[in-house]
Scaffold this active site. Sequence first.
Site, PDB file in Angstrom:
ATOM      1  N   ASN A  47      41.155  52.498  41.652  1.00 25.31           N
ATOM      2  CA  ASN A  47      40.327  51.387  41.157  1.00 25.31           C
ATOM      3  C   ASN A  47      38.850  51.765  41.143  1.00 25.31           C
ATOM      4  OD1 ASN A  47      42.589  49.686  40.975  1.00 25.31           O
ATOM      5  ND2 ASN A  47      42.401  49.121  43.126  1.00 25.31           N
ATOM      6  N   HIS A 133      46.549  37.197  42.383  1.00 27.71           N
ATOM      7  CA  HIS A 133      46.660  38.184  43.460  1.00 27.71           C
ATOM      8  C   HIS A 133      47.137  37.533  44.761  1.00 27.71           C
ATOM      9  CE1 HIS A 133      44.912  41.078  46.478  1.00 27.71           C
ATOM     10  NE2 HIS A 133      45.268  41.945  45.557  1.00 27.71           N
ATOM     11  N   GLU A 178      42.286  34.943  38.117  1.00 28.21           N
ATOM     12  CA  GLU A 178      41.534  36.193  38.048  1.00 28.21           C
ATOM     13  C   GLU A 178      40.897  36.258  36.668  1.00 28.21           C
ATOM     14  OE1 GLU A 178      43.950  39.609  39.260  1.00 28.21           O
ATOM     15  OE2 GLU A 178      45.107  38.306  40.567  1.00 28.21           O
ATOM     16  N   SER A 182      45.048  42.045  37.801  1.00 25.43           N
ATOM     17  CA  SER A 182      45.089  43.358  38.433  1.00 25.43           C
ATOM     18  C   SER A 182      46.293  44.201  38.038  1.00 25.43           C
ATOM     19  CB  SER A 182      45.049  43.207  39.949  1.00 25.43           C
ATOM     20  OG  SER A 182      46.154  42.462  40.403  1.00 25.43           O
ATOM     21  N   ASP A 207      38.345  35.051  40.409  1.00 29.37           N
ATOM     22  CA  ASP A 207      38.345  36.328  41.127  1.00 29.37           C
ATOM     23  C   ASP A 207      38.043  37.445  40.113  1.00 29.37           C
ATOM     24  OD1 ASP A 207      39.134  38.794  42.244  1.00 29.37           O
ATOM     25  OD2 ASP A 207      40.723  37.876  43.450  1.00 29.37           O
ATOM     26  N   HIS A 210      38.555  42.989  39.324  1.00 29.37           N
ATOM     27  CA  HIS A 210      38.721  44.088  38.365  1.00 29.37           C
ATOM     28  C   HIS A 210      37.783  43.998  37.164  1.00 29.37           C
ATOM     29  CE1 HIS A 210      42.159  45.733  40.480  1.00 29.37           C
ATOM     30  NE2 HIS A 210      42.438  44.467  40.754  1.00 29.37           N
ATOM     31  N   LYS A 237      36.094  48.258  44.216  1.00 35.06           N
ATOM     32  CA  LYS A 237      36.747  48.800  43.021  1.00 35.06           C
ATOM     33  C   LYS A 237      35.694  49.515  42.170  1.00 35.06           C
ATOM     34  CE  LYS A 237      40.703  46.099  43.930  1.00 35.06           C
ATOM     35  NZ  LYS A 237      41.193  44.758  44.178  1.00 35.06           N
TER      36      LYS A 237
HETATM   37  C1  LIG Z   1      41.883  44.179  45.292  1.00 36.03           C
HETATM   38  C2  LIG Z   1      41.888  42.715  45.063  1.00 36.03           C
HETATM   39  C3  LIG Z   1      41.489  41.816  46.056  1.00 36.03           C
HETATM   40  C4  LIG Z   1      41.234  42.292  47.467  1.00 36.03           C
HETATM   41  O1  LIG Z   1      40.014  42.909  47.575  1.00 36.03           O
HETATM   42  P1  LIG Z   1      39.760  43.910  48.803  1.00 36.03           P
HETATM   43  O2  LIG Z   1      38.295  44.002  48.888  1.00 36.03           O
HETATM   44  O3  LIG Z   1      40.441  45.166  48.445  1.00 36.03           O
HETATM   45  O4  LIG Z   1      40.365  43.260  50.013  1.00 36.03           O
HETATM   46  C5  LIG Z   1      41.391  40.490  45.739  1.00 36.03           C
HETATM   47  N1  LIG Z   1      41.686  40.049  44.510  1.00 36.03           N
HETATM   48  C6  LIG Z   1      42.130  40.869  43.536  1.00 36.03           C
HETATM   49  C7  LIG Z   1      42.454  40.318  42.204  1.00 36.03           C
HETATM   50  C8  LIG Z   1      42.246  42.227  43.794  1.00 36.03           C
HETATM   51  O5  LIG Z   1      42.724  43.035  42.860  1.00 36.03           O
END
Ligand SMILES: *Cc1c(COP(=O)(O)O)cnc(C)c1O
Length: 387
Positions: A47, A133, A178, A182, A207, A210, A237
């Site tokens: 990522n 997620h 999101e 993801s 969220d 990504h 990421k």
């Molecule tokens: C990776 C991810 C998270 C978690 O984030 P971290 O900082 O790795 O704990 C939360 N939401 C989504 C959509 C993700 O892909």
Amino acid sequence: MDKWAFVEKEFARRKAADQVRTLTPVAPKGAAEVLVNGRPMLNFCSNDYLGLSKHPAIIEASVRCAQDFGAGSTASRLVCGDFTVFGELEREMAAFKGTEDALVLTSGFQANASLLPALADRGALILSDQLNHNSLIQGARLCRCDVKVFRHNDLDHLRELLISARKVSYSRILITTESVFSMDGDRADIEALAALSEEFAAILFVDEAHATGVFGRRGAGMCHGKNVDVVMGTFGKALGCFGAYVACSSRLKSYLINCCAGLIYTTALPPAVIGSIRAALPIAAAMDEERRAMLLRADRVRAAVHDLGWETGASDTHIVPVLVGPESETLALSAYLKERGILATAIRPPTVEPGRSRIRLAVCAQHTNDHIERLVSAFAGFKEQAA
Ligand SMILES: *Cc1c(COP(=O)(O)O)cnc(C)c1O
């Protein structure tokens, strides 16, 4: 009675379903490769979309911040005072995201697991996209309120749920999604979601894990300039570092400082991490050309994968799911790619729905055209040997 019988039972179930997960030790090598058992493999699972985890200026800034502030943050940000670098990062982050303010949190998982319970009480309703997620799911469960799942990106279904919610006296309604999904690499319609939230006086929570560093003005995410109430995202990421943020109004930030358990009851991120993020932000913002090239390469991968007979769903981003279906075949494809020197992990249930196992490809700025051709020829090789 064997008190560990449940462990064996779970392994037996996972083994039968080709769902056992293990950790593969690797060491980084260059921008786009990792060493597995000493062997270089082209990495298509990372990522680290902009390759910033290896950026020398970011690593240097991280070291400097540790030298200035220490290896650890010594306590929660509320207990012995807040290192000045946190507030500075938060101002920079708010400017980047185009919001009034921002709050830094420990990780994306922890942010979702503690922001949602701070925002929803037991009388609330959470409307959650079907493909959200796991951290959003866990956060919603912790609210102990009604949670209804709307079909993935289906705004008509969401509207139906909002209309039926009028018959119940919920304390408030949250919509969670999101912006870039993801595991599917498709995108939510943020403008339409914002309009719907406005119409029904719901709180829109997005969220951007990504999308941060990849989409929007200077990589600020898909919510930039849109009417979204609560925008969270991560630094682990595309920014190549670690940690999470929530971008919101100053009033909401103050509320969260008082009510978000994931901020109050945890040790603040180490200074080294804050130093790295502050250096990564302007570097990521200036990478429009890399973002453009990366998305074009993802188009090339999608086209080639389609030519070979696989579907990639509604993906139109740097995340390209090669939809295989059965777990065993997905594992076979992943193993074949590995033989050909390509690391592309099989994603299986429960991360994705049963029958939707896939190879999740993440196309990064550090991949060259040659890397893409190697990937495509390996996929073609799998089809040939299977035929
Ligand atoms: C990776 C991810 C998270 C978690 O984030 P971290 O900082 O790795 O704990 C939360 N939401 C989504 C959509 C993700 O892909």
